[in-house]
Design a protein around this motif. Structure first.
Motif, PDB file in Angstrom:
ATOM      1  N   PRO A  52      11.570  73.084 -32.439  1.00  0.00           N
ATOM      2  CA  PRO A  52      10.879  72.242 -31.445  1.00  0.00           C
ATOM      3  C   PRO A  52       9.627  72.882 -30.869  1.00  0.00           C
ATOM      4  N   TYR A  53       9.563  74.209 -30.870  1.00  0.00           N
ATOM      5  CA  TYR A  53       8.373  74.910 -30.381  1.00  0.00           C
ATOM      6  C   TYR A  53       7.444  75.294 -31.537  1.00  0.00           C
ATOM      7  N   GLY A  54       8.018  75.680 -32.640  1.00  0.00           N
ATOM      8  CA  GLY A  54       7.218  76.140 -33.762  1.00  0.00           C
ATOM      9  C   GLY A  54       6.402  75.036 -34.409  1.00  0.00           C
ATOM     10  N   LEU A  55       6.960  73.815 -34.509  1.00  0.00           N
ATOM     11  CA  LEU A  55       6.221  72.736 -35.163  1.00  0.00           C
ATOM     12  C   LEU A  55       4.940  72.376 -34.429  1.00  0.00           C
ATOM     13  N   PRO A  56       4.960  72.121 -33.109  1.00  0.00           N
ATOM     14  CA  PRO A  56       3.687  71.792 -32.452  1.00  0.00           C
ATOM     15  C   PRO A  56       2.698  72.954 -32.469  1.00  0.00           C
TER      16      PRO A  56
END
Length: 864
Positions: free
Chosen positions: A699-703
């Protein structure tokens, strides 16, 4: 498939869990994201069983109606590991049971994915060979008293239920009840036994998405507790077209005879059957059922014993009468006994029959009818409540009380004074027991009622807390100068449900609902947060994902001073204030539109990237896009009728793509176009199963990766045309993505990285305008490090109005201020803000009146 060969000799398993693959390529599970066959489910179960190991360990599973939780549960049962199944929606109960039983493995969701937290390689406990499952009997209180169930219990109960319900391998059962609840679990077990399919969801029957999923998936049955049938009435179940529905089951508490009769008649007319049932966790779920053919003529009866079980009536002096006594059940589904400490996990069978505590009589037709309770336990809305535990809990909070209950509500008499005390007691009980506020009746007294012997008079407690008396206490403060009755401005769960329903224009709001779960977005967030803060005082940072019942009644009122405003709300208000003020030339503070793009990414992550299914997330995001695009197009269309400042490209929000170059007015709406384009791309991306899974896992790495990708255009590293010749969305996307990452930053390191990224990439984007760049950098710093800002109630109201209306103020101010600025710039500034707020009010009413976007059948999309 048989039990894994790595099992130690003599390890017992649950047969239906170890034979999943025998059902081949039949559909086993349908979710909003796709399907799993039994062969695929068996493979995942076998893989997880291998991870759990061959040495028996105590597995604490945080229950959830998800494929991941189901796989862990079946893996443990098929490999012989005892499962302690706990409620996934009550963190305090999870912590309490982890502390009490020290499990060897904890299986739980973490950041959108499921993890197996292996606390030790072997087991710290002596585990009896027959022990398969541990369930709580006390709802969500986290009581250490558990029911010990064996492998034989689970298999026999599933076979018995599948037998009298005549479950077919073509059936498809929706999971309308939580997995950790014995009734909900029995639905899962009995259908997997027969090779039937599960429509796996945590949606409520009050949600229209549930019925779309049920119809698309060919649902044939669902289960309900009494409260479920209240919701069915609210959503118009009687008129629904459910072509595959075969039967409906009811248990979890007594359903009033007139309602049994009415739903049975409804089913007879529509071609489905109603099975009213009776059970307890101690019997692995079911002990009796009422044959559907008798539901209309004997609706008051619990029915006949399930196949393999039997009843007897133990006479009681206090309940004289022929064929009357305590109902005692015997059968292969009777529990091994209770566990109160980890040492009890080594015990074998300690009970052979179950004394239910219910007083029953046997009718001339051989049916059993429940007519009373021997003990003080109450079963309310499907939850088994121990009044003694409630009294003890209230005593820990300083309240001396007596509690009693019936099938409808928990009655509490407490020594206290003042409506604040009544609200606090009600809040403590609803939070502890999981009951809605309407099922908790509080009466404040000077002295607790006693019998002449000095013992508590629980009958008097029930009489004192009758609805009229309880309501009088609850609304004693009806006059406060507002003229509104207390029930319209209270802070109990029912009051908040009405507030949510009004602001979000959603029927069927329950205490289990959340703002995000009801489809709330950034446009309704500010209005809701201000109303809640006014009623409850300070709001937790995660209020938008917190169930209504956990929000307010137990909180103390916040003082009038010392209020706070959420940083994202303050930034939106400041941004539109600066945008309009700069355009009217009252002052010159630039950067507001780019600030709003960062906040838009932040809010996109908060309100749309929830745990909901992929299809539902996409549907809600599309509605939010419509709430931006439709009012914008209406306004531009209206202006087109009055002058020629704009073109059809503006009307279609395509000026940045098709519009004439050099137009001074054409680019007025660049920000709205950029926002719509970015949202469309983000939603299209997340509609892809692979991207959806990546977002949930990272959830943090994708954006952050998307922000890095956006820097290719920000720094023109791919040979793009001049920025003035491209849609602004292409070059500002990285701001949106970095705002998205800011919302998902949970650790200090993640926050530092977002801040550092802003510090490294914003400078130079506006050559010669360091002030604008400083504002954008400060935006990211505030979003990740300062969730709220100190404020005052009046300031909150103004900020809320501006933030809620920011989009519409931006949209309309281009036409408003030129009408007045020749006379007074300051008046033009004020008029632009006021008109935009008025248009926002009208636009919100318009959008609430529009029908929801159609939902496509996501059930049949590939699962991986």
């Amino acid at each position: 498939m048989t039990a894994p060969s790595a099992l130690l000799p003599g390890t017992k398993t649950v047969p239906f869990a170890a034979r999943l693959a025998s059902h081949g390529d039949r559909t086993a599970v349908l979710t909003a994201d796709g399907t799993l066959t039994y062969r695929e489910l068996a493979a995942r179960v076998e893989e997880t069983a291998g991870r759990l190991g061959h040495e028996r360990r105590l597995i604490l599973l945080v229950g959830a109606n998800t494929v991941e939780a189901l796989v862990v549960h079946l893996a443990a049962l098929s490999a012989g590991h005892p499962v302690l199944l706990v409620p996934g929606d009550h963190p305090e109960a999870v912590r309490s049971l982890v502390d009490a039983y020290d499990p060897d493995v904890v299986a739980h969701p973490d950041g959108g994915q499921w993890v197996l937290d292996e606390r030790r390689p072997g087991s710290a406990h002596e585990l009896h060979p027959d022990l398969a499952l541990l369930l709580s009997t006390s709802g969500s209180t986290g009581s250490p008293k558990l029911v010990r169930l064996s492998h034989e219990n689970l298999q026999a109960n599933a076979e018995s239920i599948a037998g009298y319900l005549e479950i077919r391998d073509t059936d498809r059962a929706a999971t309308t009840l939580p997995m950790h609840y014995c009734y909900g679990l029995s639905v899962i077990h009995s259908h997997l036994l027969r090779g039937a399919a599960l429509i796996l969801t945590d949606l409520s029957v009050a949600d229209s998405c549930f019925w779309e999923m049920f119809r698309t998936g060919g649902g044939t049955t669902f289960a309900g507790v009494p409260y479920t049938f209240d919701l069915l009435d609210r959503v118009g179940f009687a008129s629904m077209d459910l072509p595959h529905l075969r039967y409906v089951t009811q248990a979890g508490g007594r359903l009033a005879p007139d309602r049994v009769r009415r739903f049975a008649a409804l089913g007879r007319a529509a071609g489905w059957e109603l099975f009213a049932m009776y059970g307890q966790t101690e019997a692995t779920a079911r002990m009796a059922y009422l044959p559907p053919g008798l539901a209309e003529t004997h609706p008051e009866a619990a029915g006949v014993p399930v196949p393999g079980g039997s009843f007897r009536l133990q006479p009681l002096p206090e309940w004289p009468g022929e064929n009357t006594g305590e109902l005692v059940y015997a059968g292969p589904n009777v529990m091994l006994g209770y566990a109160r400490t980890p040492e009890d996990l080594a015990l074998g069978r300690t009970v052979d029959e179950l004394h239910t505590g219910d007083i029953a009589r046997r009718t001339d037709q051989g049916l059993y009818e429940i007519i009373g309770r021997r003990s003080r336990f109450a079963k309310i809305l499907g939850l088994r409540i121990d009044p003694a535990q409630v009294e003890a809990m209230l005593a820990r909070h300083g309240f001396t009380s007596l509690c009693s209950g019936d099938d409808e509500a928990l009655a509490i008499a407490a020594v206290a004074a003042g409506t604040a005390a009544a609200r606090r007691i009600r809040g403590l009980v609803t939070g502890e027991c999981g009951l809605p506020a309407r099922a908790v009746r509080v009466r404040l007294v000077a002295d607790l009622p006693r019998l002449p012997s000095g013992k508590p008079d629980y009958r008097a407690v029930r009489e004192l807390a009758r609805p009229a008396a309880a309501d009088a206490d609850a609304h004693a403060d009806a006059g406060s100068g507002s003229g509104a009755p207390a029930r319209d401005r209270g802070n109990g769960p029912e009051d908040l449900c009405r507030l949510y329903s009004r602001i979000l224009d959603r029927p069927g709001v329950t205490p289990d609902s959340t703002f995000v779960g009801l489809g709330g977005d950034s446009l309704s967030y500010v209005e809701m947060s201000l109303h809640l803060e006014e009623r409850l005082g300070r709001l937790p940072a995660d209020w938008h994902t917190t169930p209504i019942r956990d929000l307010g009644p137990a909180r103390e009122e916040a003082p009038a001073r010392g209020r706070a405003v959420e940083t994202s709300v303050a930034l939106r208000a400041m941004a539109i204030f600066c945008i309009v003020g700069s355009h009217v030339h009252v002052f010159g503070i630039k950067g507001g539109a780019h600030l709003l793009l960062a906040v838009a990414g932040y809010n996109f992550a908060r309100f749309h990237l929830t745990t909901a299914a992929r299809g539902e997330r996409v549907r809600r995001a599309c509605l939010s896009i419509a709430r931006v695009a439709v009012p914008s197009m209406i306004w531009v269309g209206f202006v087109l009728l009055l002058n020629d400042d704009y073109t059809l490209a503006n009307l279609l929000l395509l000026d940045s793509v098709l519009g004439p170059e050099g137009s001074e007015t054409g680019m007025h709406f660049w920000f709205i176009e950029a926002l719509v384009y970015i949202l469309v791309v983000a939603v299209a991306l997340l509609s892809l199963p692979l991207a959806d899974r990546a977002e949930r896992r990272f959830p943090y790495g994708l954006p952050l990766a998307l922000a890095a990708l956006g820097l290719l255009t920000r720094y023109d590293l791919v040979g793009l045309p001049d920025r003035t010749l491209m849609p602004d969305a292409v070059t500002v996307f990285w701001l949106f993505a970095l705002g998205w990452a800011a919302a998902k930053a949970r650790t200090r390191a993640q926050r530092i990285l977002v801040t550092a990224a802003a510090l490294a990439t914003v400078p130079g984007f506006f050559p010669g305008d360091p002030g604008r760049e400083a504002i954008i950098i400060a935006t990211f710093a505030l979003l990740v490090w300062v969730p709220t800002l100190p404020s005052l109630e009046r300031v909150n109201r103004v900020a809320g109005l501006l933030a809620t209306s920011s989009l519409y103020i931006y949209l309309t101010h281009w036409q408003i201020f030129p009408l007045i600025d020749g006379f007074s710039r300051h008046l033009a500034f004020l008029a632009s803000l006021v008109f935009g707020i008025a248009y926002a009010t009208a636009a919100n009413r318009l959008m609430r009146g529009l029908p929801s976007l159609p939902r496509r059948p996501f059930l049949l999309s590939p699962s991986r």
